[in-house]
Design a protein around this motif. Structure first.
Motif, PDB file in Angstrom:
ATOM      1  N   GLY A  85      23.164 -19.234 -35.747  1.00 22.22           N
ATOM      2  CA  GLY A  85      23.740 -17.984 -35.287  1.00 22.22           C
ATOM      3  C   GLY A  85      24.912 -17.569 -36.143  1.00 22.22           C
ATOM      4  N   ASP A  86      25.341 -16.318 -35.960  1.00 20.85           N
ATOM      5  CA  ASP A  86      26.453 -15.794 -36.738  1.00 20.85           C
ATOM      6  C   ASP A  86      27.729 -15.609 -35.920  1.00 20.85           C
ATOM      7  N   SER A  87      27.696 -16.082 -34.665  1.00 27.06           N
ATOM      8  CA  SER A  87      28.910 -16.126 -33.851  1.00 27.06           C
ATOM      9  C   SER A  87      28.774 -17.265 -32.838  1.00 27.06           C
ATOM     10  N   ILE A  88      29.912 -17.863 -32.507  1.00 27.86           N
ATOM     11  CA  ILE A  88      29.907 -18.956 -31.527  1.00 27.86           C
ATOM     12  C   ILE A  88      31.060 -18.782 -30.547  1.00 27.86           C
ATOM     13  N   VAL A  89      30.839 -19.278 -29.332  1.00 25.96           N
ATOM     14  CA  VAL A  89      31.878 -19.338 -28.314  1.00 25.96           C
ATOM     15  C   VAL A  89      32.042 -20.806 -27.968  1.00 25.96           C
ATOM     16  N   VAL A  90      33.252 -21.331 -28.194  1.00 24.61           N
ATOM     17  CA  VAL A  90      33.554 -22.728 -27.903  1.00 24.61           C
ATOM     18  C   VAL A  90      34.314 -22.770 -26.587  1.00 24.61           C
TER      19      VAL A  90
END
Length: 144
Positions: A85-90
């Motif tokens: 993916g091109d964005s992540i939420v940690v």
């Protein structure tokens, strides 16, 4: 018959000639959770609707390997490939979150694993630290 054998040997020899294109590269990417908290990473792609999810307990690590084909078909891999993916939420313990998006320039956040200028070698290790947890934004009770 002798001419056919000679012609066949010539074709085999001709077929084996050429430049050595080399081998493909091996890419190894590792994530380490040293934040002091369990984390969940939701990865989003602008091309897909569903998120990929990676869960890492405190002290845990995960490694993925990619093999690029030999030139001229060589491919480039990064943490974008790792996360798919091109964005992540940690999310840290369902308490705090950090959001990272693919960097368009090389002047972005040094703590963003999606910054291919900083994390673009064939072997990379990204460590989530206690400082990352401290810098994350509280979710106000609704991180899920």
């Amino acid at each position: 018959m002798k001419n056919l054998l000679t012609f066949t040997c010539f074709l085999l020899l001709l077929n084996s000639c050429g430049t050595d294109q080399g081998e493909g590269k091996n890419y190894v990417f590792t994530l380490v959770n040293s934040s002091g908290h369990d984390i969940r990473i939701d990865s989003y792609s602008s091309l897909e609707e569903d998120a990929e999810i990676i869960a890492l307990r405190n002290g845990e690590e995960i490694t993925k390997q990619f093999k690029s084909p030999a030139p001229p078909m060589e491919e480039y891999y990064s943490y974008i490939s790792f996360f798919q993916g091109d964005s992540i939420v940690v999310t840290y313990n369902s308490e705090k979150q950090q959001i990272f998006v693919q960097e368009e320039s090389c002047e972005g956040d040094v703590r963003n694993p999606l910054n291919i200028c900083l994390y673009g070698d064939t072997e990379e290790t990204f460590v989530f630290t206690e400082q990352d947890y401290e810098n994350a934004i509280p979710c106000a009770g609704d991180c899920d």
